[in-house]
Design a protein around this motif. Structure first.
Motif, PDB file in Angstrom:
ATOM      1  N   ALA A  64      83.719  61.561  31.718  1.00 11.99           N
ATOM      2  CA  ALA A  64      83.644  62.068  33.093  1.00 11.99           C
ATOM      3  C   ALA A  64      82.192  62.031  33.545  1.00 11.99           C
ATOM      4  CB  ALA A  64      84.189  63.488  33.185  1.00 11.99           C
ATOM      5  N   ALA A  65      81.984  61.669  34.810  1.00  7.34           N
ATOM      6  CA  ALA A  65      80.650  61.667  35.409  1.00  7.34           C
ATOM      7  C   ALA A  65      80.596  62.742  36.482  1.00  7.34           C
ATOM      8  CB  ALA A  65      80.338  60.297  36.018  1.00  7.34           C
ATOM      9  N   VAL A  66      79.431  63.344  36.644  1.00  6.19           N
ATOM     10  CA  VAL A  66      79.276  64.449  37.598  1.00  6.19           C
ATOM     11  C   VAL A  66      78.380  64.004  38.751  1.00  6.19           C
ATOM     12  CG1 VAL A  66      78.451  66.803  37.931  1.00  6.19           C
ATOM     13  CG2 VAL A  66      79.574  66.163  35.790  1.00  6.19           C
ATOM     14  N   ALA A  67      78.851  64.213  39.975  1.00  7.96           N
ATOM     15  CA  ALA A  67      78.082  63.915  41.188  1.00  7.96           C
ATOM     16  C   ALA A  67      78.154  65.126  42.109  1.00  7.96           C
ATOM     17  CB  ALA A  67      78.617  62.663  41.878  1.00  7.96           C
ATOM     18  N   THR A  68      77.453  65.037  43.234  1.00  7.92           N
ATOM     19  CA  THR A  68      77.454  66.116  44.224  1.00  7.92           C
ATOM     20  C   THR A  68      77.856  65.564  45.581  1.00  7.92           C
ATOM     21  OG1 THR A  68      75.642  67.230  43.051  1.00  7.92           O
ATOM     22  CG2 THR A  68      76.076  67.931  45.306  1.00  7.92           C
TER      23      THR A  68
ATOM     24  N   SER B  21      76.648  59.043  40.339  1.00  4.33           N
ATOM     25  CA  SER B  21      76.110  60.194  39.629  1.00  4.33           C
ATOM     26  C   SER B  21      74.591  60.225  39.611  1.00  4.33           C
ATOM     27  CB  SER B  21      76.637  60.207  38.190  1.00  4.33           C
ATOM     28  OG  SER B  21      76.146  61.312  37.472  1.00  4.33           O
ATOM     29  N   MET B  22      73.934  59.046  39.739  1.00  7.44           N
ATOM     30  CA  MET B  22      72.473  59.028  39.645  1.00  7.44           C
ATOM     31  C   MET B  22      71.797  58.787  40.992  1.00  7.44           C
ATOM     32  SD  MET B  22      71.773  55.678  40.276  1.00  7.44           S
ATOM     33  CE  MET B  22      70.053  55.752  39.870  1.00  7.44           C
ATOM     34  N   SER B  23      72.473  59.072  42.081  1.00  6.67           N
ATOM     35  CA  SER B  23      71.902  58.857  43.413  1.00  6.67           C
ATOM     36  C   SER B  23      70.933  59.982  43.772  1.00  6.67           C
ATOM     37  CB  SER B  23      73.026  58.769  44.458  1.00  6.67           C
ATOM     38  OG  SER B  23      73.895  57.705  44.170  1.00  6.67           O
ATOM     39  N   ILE B  24      69.724  59.915  43.232  1.00  8.68           N
ATOM     40  CA  ILE B  24      68.729  60.958  43.479  1.00  8.68           C
ATOM     41  C   ILE B  24      68.438  61.026  44.972  1.00  8.68           C
ATOM     42  CG2 ILE B  24      66.397  61.755  42.938  1.00  8.68           C
ATOM     43  CD1 ILE B  24      66.546  60.097  40.379  1.00  8.68           C
ATOM     44  N   PRO B  25      68.622  62.186  45.614  1.00  9.79           N
ATOM     45  CA  PRO B  25      68.402  62.290  47.064  1.00  9.79           C
ATOM     46  C   PRO B  25      67.005  61.837  47.466  1.00  9.79           C
ATOM     47  CG  PRO B  25      69.483  64.255  46.223  1.00  9.79           C
ATOM     48  CD  PRO B  25      69.077  63.459  45.021  1.00  9.79           C
ATOM     49  N   VAL B  26      66.935  61.184  48.591  1.00  9.34           N
ATOM     50  CA  VAL B  26      65.712  60.659  49.191  1.00  9.34           C
ATOM     51  C   VAL B  26      65.251  59.384  48.482  1.00  9.34           C
ATOM     52  CG1 VAL B  26      63.322  61.109  49.874  1.00  9.34           C
ATOM     53  CG2 VAL B  26      64.998  62.953  49.946  1.00  9.34           C
ATOM     54  N   ILE B  27      65.353  59.351  47.150  1.00  7.30           N
ATOM     55  CA  ILE B  27      64.935  58.162  46.406  1.00  7.30           C
ATOM     56  C   ILE B  27      65.950  57.043  46.568  1.00  7.30           C
ATOM     57  CG2 ILE B  27      64.254  57.245  44.162  1.00  7.30           C
ATOM     58  CD1 ILE B  27      62.364  59.342  45.254  1.00  7.30           C
ATOM     59  N   PHE B  28      67.230  57.328  46.302  1.00  3.44           N
ATOM     60  CA  PHE B  28      68.281  56.322  46.374  1.00  3.44           C
ATOM     61  C   PHE B  28      69.270  56.648  47.492  1.00  3.44           C
ATOM     62  CE2 PHE B  28      67.181  56.465  41.763  1.00  3.44           C
ATOM     63  CZ  PHE B  28      66.566  55.213  41.701  1.00  3.44           C
ATOM     64  N   ASP B  29      69.845  55.612  48.077  1.00  2.00           N
ATOM     65  CA  ASP B  29      70.894  55.806  49.070  1.00  2.00           C
ATOM     66  C   ASP B  29      72.069  56.561  48.451  1.00  2.00           C
ATOM     67  OD1 ASP B  29      69.572  54.549  51.077  1.00  2.00           O
ATOM     68  OD2 ASP B  29      70.723  52.684  51.014  1.00  2.00           O
ATOM     69  N   PRO B  30      72.670  57.509  49.179  1.00  2.00           N
ATOM     70  CA  PRO B  30      73.920  58.121  48.698  1.00  2.00           C
ATOM     71  C   PRO B  30      74.981  57.038  48.496  1.00  2.00           C
ATOM     72  CG  PRO B  30      73.018  59.332  50.560  1.00  2.00           C
ATOM     73  CD  PRO B  30      72.235  58.063  50.466  1.00  2.00           C
ATOM     74  N   TRP B  31      75.925  57.314  47.602  1.00  2.00           N
ATOM     75  CA  TRP B  31      76.943  56.318  47.281  1.00  2.00           C
ATOM     76  C   TRP B  31      78.273  56.723  47.907  1.00  2.00           C
ATOM     77  CZ3 TRP B  31      76.414  51.583  45.725  1.00  2.00           C
ATOM     78  CH2 TRP B  31      77.497  50.872  45.234  1.00  2.00           C
ATOM     79  N   PRO B  32      78.849  55.876  48.784  1.00  2.00           N
ATOM     80  CA  PRO B  32      80.134  56.218  49.407  1.00  2.00           C
ATOM     81  C   PRO B  32      81.291  56.050  48.431  1.00  2.00           C
ATOM     82  CG  PRO B  32      79.405  54.029  50.108  1.00  2.00           C
ATOM     83  CD  PRO B  32      78.311  54.589  49.261  1.00  2.00           C
ATOM     84  N   MET B  33      82.162  57.069  48.365  1.00 11.35           N
ATOM     85  CA  MET B  33      83.323  56.991  47.473  1.00 11.35           C
ATOM     86  C   MET B  33      84.382  57.972  47.952  1.00 11.35           C
ATOM     87  SD  MET B  33      83.544  57.646  43.329  1.00 11.35           S
ATOM     88  CE  MET B  33      82.554  56.228  42.916  1.00 11.35           C
TER      89      MET B  33
ATOM     90  N   GLY C  29      85.758  58.572  50.737  1.00  9.48           N
ATOM     91  CA  GLY C  29      85.466  59.275  51.971  1.00  9.48           C
ATOM     92  C   GLY C  29      84.303  60.239  51.889  1.00  9.48           C
ATOM     93  N   MET C  30      83.614  60.297  50.755  1.00  9.11           N
ATOM     94  CA  MET C  30      82.476  61.189  50.590  1.00  9.11           C
ATOM     95  C   MET C  30      81.198  60.376  50.412  1.00  9.11           C
ATOM     96  SD  MET C  30      84.061  63.942  47.830  1.00  9.11           S
ATOM     97  CE  MET C  30      84.529  62.645  46.671  1.00  9.11           C
ATOM     98  N   LEU C  31      80.065  61.004  50.711  1.00 10.01           N
ATOM     99  CA  LEU C  31      78.766  60.464  50.335  1.00 10.01           C
ATOM    100  C   LEU C  31      78.295  61.265  49.127  1.00 10.01           C
ATOM    101  CD1 LEU C  31      76.808  59.834  53.675  1.00 10.01           C
ATOM    102  CD2 LEU C  31      77.697  58.136  52.083  1.00 10.01           C
ATOM    103  N   LEU C  32      78.176  60.598  47.985  1.00 11.25           N
ATOM    104  CA  LEU C  32      77.849  61.283  46.746  1.00 11.25           C
ATOM    105  C   LEU C  32      76.383  61.079  46.383  1.00 11.25           C
ATOM    106  CD1 LEU C  32      81.007  60.469  44.593  1.00 11.25           C
ATOM    107  CD2 LEU C  32      80.580  62.438  46.071  1.00 11.25           C
ATOM    108  N   VAL C  33      75.774  62.149  45.894  1.00 12.07           N
ATOM    109  CA  VAL C  33      74.392  62.094  45.420  1.00 12.07           C
ATOM    110  C   VAL C  33      74.349  62.629  43.987  1.00 12.07           C
ATOM    111  CG1 VAL C  33      73.360  62.268  47.709  1.00 12.07           C
ATOM    112  CG2 VAL C  33      73.894  64.356  46.439  1.00 12.07           C
ATOM    113  N   ASP C  34      73.156  62.669  43.447  1.00 14.64           N
ATOM    114  CA  ASP C  34      72.941  63.026  42.049  1.00 14.64           C
ATOM    115  C   ASP C  34      73.638  64.337  41.674  1.00 14.64           C
ATOM    116  OD1 ASP C  34      71.519  64.023  39.591  1.00 14.64           O
ATOM    117  OD2 ASP C  34      70.420  62.150  39.885  1.00 14.64           O
TER     118      ASP C  34
END
Length: 753
Positions: free
Chosen positions: A210-214, A236-248, A250-255
């Motif tokens: 399992a991977a954890v995102a926000t 799971s590794m979308s560090i805010p501001v550094i990397f674009d959020p990842w769409p999945m 219907g959500m935008l997921l960040v670190d």
């Protein structure tokens, strides 16, 4: 809920049918084998009786139902995020394997999810070490692209290429950059590494994962347990501001580290009843002196530590055993030294081996189902459908024609990964997520979820230098889907020492990786070459060409070009003729290359003048630990009878000392030899120092006319959307030049249309 009930029924049926004797403590004692033949009969009977009792107990049934699927006995690994420090998890895996410590499941956050997901998918520690020895993860994460080094103006405008940009979608909603880096190359890289995985339910990986995102929208913790594995790791590794959020979904997921950087409590919820071994990379004491904050990144890192410290402590208290690699001496954004980071993980795990063994002996025998085999389909499913979502119908049809031969064949995730990587290189694509969806027993649909650039993009850029006459500020606009789905039109206007304007229109790439392009430009040029007086003229050009991408490395173009040159005070000169272009690129990074080469060649065959061409190459060879040897050069041809068509040496950084007063001829060639040392490499760029020597010569009718050489030192700071350079040059005339450049040198002057 129905899916869970269905799983539980199947599982209980399998349990009653296949349940066998054994436990992970015995498995550990006997190595990887569960054979009890070496034990005395009385002890085996005692263990068997205990296993039978536990199988029938209410506690066992509840435990099995809580997981919802058959699984092996062992510890649950919880892997902390920490950027490049997270590579230390690999060292922990090495020790666990060597000591035969069984792993029942893995859950990770950020880099912990990447390392854990790859290991859970079947990648061995040795395999992962080998992969890491050949790549620079920070360069892959950066997703760097620079038009001046790749294809110049013979391609559509690259989204986000300006120093400052603003986008507006088709609904007229404004949006700036959501992250400094889009990291789409990282997703392609992860897709390749996970291409052996054909399941979409992470419970059925070799090790459940399992991977954890926000969720950026509401701050909820999101536990990813199904879908595309590479997509879950990227989210799971979308560090805010550094990397674009990842769409999945219907959500935008960040670190995931924002809410659960060490997700022990989450592990207890989804993988209950097993001992938790947490690998923590976060410092227990976050106190820092004021002098330790040198950059905004130091401030950002400390801010994250402050936000996470309390939840880290709560999760540490809930773990049965904590392994803490000493990675304090490594940067979160390290661009090398991976083996040392991995070794730190192994050292920390080595110290905990006695406690790990004790944990296995005391707690891993509670639920005895280590021999239960999870049901697996023999052979991969058959592809019944290929879909491309998120793009206009016309683009989807073209892509479908290219990949429809997959239908009816067994699913090959390696092909899916290769397709993700290939589609990601297209200029009209922002990101790609390739996943599978079960249609029926034995058949799946392959779905590519594509995110496209915004409808409109506006940018501001510029360039300044004391070495060259031309300095400018540029305003640009890009419009997608101008005349047809997938096409793009870009407009750019420059003002400064002179003026210039350019319009580019490119169709979408078809199923054969080809497209049409039209480039119209007008500009004023000023020169003061050696042996010439000052010259000024206005040039208006037009070029229409057909381009084709031969592979990921090479691209060609064939077309027709025309131009009209008006020298101030003289009559206009007009000419036209066929045009050819070729580009070949094997650089490992367009901004901070360490190896590879790039060759670019443009040739125009005007009817009334000599062939006008510009061919240049650059080769990079690693040298010592942080150095590289650079060998570059080029050849220009033209017609010196008219300055507007002449080959000029010095106008595009061929020789720094000739920037203000270039040499002119029918032909010109130059060579560059340098030794460069990299002082800093990171996601934003780097800092380099180069000792170099340049030599150039101009010719008339291929006969030598004049030559120059220079030696010097250059300090450069190449970045994704910005570049700066300070040079100290000594030339063969005895002159000493100190020069600077600020901005990316996107030159478009010269005789080529």
């Amino acid at each position: 809920m129905m899916k869970q009930i269905f799983k539980n029924k199947i599982f209980l049926s399998l349990l009653l049918t296949f349940f066998t004797v054994g436990n992970c403590a015995a498995a550990y004692a006997a190595g990887t084998s569960n054979d009890l033949s070496g034990k005395d009969i009385s002890q085996s009977e005692e263990w068997a009786a205990r296993a039978e009792f536990e199988r029938d107990s209410p506690e066992t049934r509840v435990h099995m139902q809580s997981w919802g699927f058959p699984h092996k006995e062992g510890v649950v690994l919880v892997l902390c995020g920490g950027g490049m420090k997270g590579l230390s998890h690999l060292g922990v895996f090495e020790v666990l394997e060597r000591e035969n410590i069984p792993v029942a499941a893995i859950i990770g956050t950020s880099m912990g999810s990447i390392m854990g997901g790859l290991y859970a998918s079947g990648r061995t520690p040795a395999d992962m070490r080998e992969v890491l020895s050949k790549v620079d993860l920070m360069e892959i994460m950066s997703g760097r692209n620079r038009t001046d080094l790749i294809n110049g103006y013979n391609k559509p405008a690259t989204p986000g290429d300006s120093l400052f940009s603003l986008t507006i979608d088709k609904n007229k909603n404004e949006q700036g950059r959501l992250g400094a880096l889009n990291a789409k190359d990282l997703y392609a890289f992860l897709s390749e590494l996970t291409s052996t995985v054909s399941v979409t339910d992470f419970d059925h990986l070799p090790i459940p994962f399992a991977a954890v995102a926000t969720n950026l929208g509401n701050g909820d913790t999101v536990v990813l347990r199904n879908g595309n594995l590479a997509s879950a790791l990227r989210a799971s590794m979308s560090i805010p501001v550094i990397f674009d959020p990842w769409p999945m979904n219907g959500m935008l997921l960040v670190d995931g580290g924002l809410k659960a950087n060490l997700p022990v409590l989450e592990a207890k919820k989804i993988f209950p009843g097993h001992p938790i071994v947490a690998v923590n990379l976060s410092p227990e004491d976050i106190t820092k002196k004021n002098e330790s904050f040198h950059t905004m990144f130091d401030v950002a890192a400390q801010t994250l530590d402050i936000l996470m410290v309390q939840q880290i402590r709560e999760n540490l208290d809930a773990a049965d055993l904590v392994i803490t690699p000493d990675v304090s001496g490594f940067s979160t954004f390290a661009s090398g030294g991976y083996d040392k980071i991995i070794d730190k993980g192994a050292e920390a795990a080595e110290e905990k081996v006695p406690e790990l063994k004790k944990l296995v002996e005391e707690k891993c025998h509670t639920w005895d189902h280590s021999r239960m085999e999870r049901s697996r389909r023999h052979g991969p499913p058959v592809v019944a459908e290929v879909r491309f979502e998120g793009v206009p119908a016309g683009v989807a049809e073209e892509l479908h024609e290219k990949y429809e031969d997959w239908i009816g064949k067994p699913l090959d995730m390696r092909l899916v990964a290769a397709t993700v990587a290939q589609i990601s290189t297209r200029d009209d694509i922002k990101s790609v997520d390739g996943r599978t969806e079960i249609i029926s027993r034995g058949s799946v649909a392959v779905i590519f979820q594509i995110e496209r650039p915004a409808k409109y993009e506006f940018g501001i850029d510029g360039y300044a230098s004391n070495l060259y006459w031309n300095r400018w500020i540029s305003l640009s606009a890009v419009v997608h889907d101008t005349l047809m789905a997938g096409d793009s039109t870009s407009l750019e206007y420059r003002f400064g020492t002179t003026w210039g304007a350019m319009m580019r229109y490119f169709t979408v790439e078809d199923e054969k990786d080809s497209q049409w392009g039209l480039v119209l430009a007008g500009r004023r040029e000023e020169y003061e070459p050696y042996n010439y007086g000052a010259a000024e003229f206005e040039r208006f050009t037009a070029k229409a060409a057909w381009y084709r991408r031969l592979n990921d490395r090479a691209r060609i173009g064939i077309g027709y070009g025309a131009q009209r040159v008006t020298s101030l005070g003289n009559e206009a000169i007009e000419d036209h003729g066929p045009y050819l272009t070729f580009n070949f690129n094997t650089l490992d990074d367009p901004i901070l290359p360490t190896r590879g080469m790039v060759v670019m060649s443009d040739l125009w065959f005007p009817i009334d003048h000599n062939v006008v061409s510009n061919t240049q190459f650059s080769t990079y060879v690693p040298f010592l630990q942080k150095g590289k040897v650079i060998f570059a050069g080029g050849l220009k041809t033209g017609d010196a009878d008219n300055l507007a068509y002449a080959a000029m040496l010095g106008t595009r950084e061929e020789l720094y000392s000739l920037g203000q007063h270039p040499l002119v001829g029918d032909q010109a060639y130059w060579f560059h030899l340098g030794i460069e040392r990299v002082f800093t490499r990171s996601w934003w760029g780097g800092v380099n120092m180069e000792l170099f020597g340049n030599y150039g010569q101009v010719m008339y009718d291929w006969n030598s006319a004049d030559s120059r050489w220079e030696v010097g030192l250059a300090l450069s700071v190449p970045m994704n959307n910005f570049s700066g350079k300070l040079v100290f040059v000594y030339d063969d005339d005895g002159g000493f030049t100190i020069g600077y450049t600020i901005g990316v040198p996107r030159f478009w002057d010269g005789p080529l249309p």
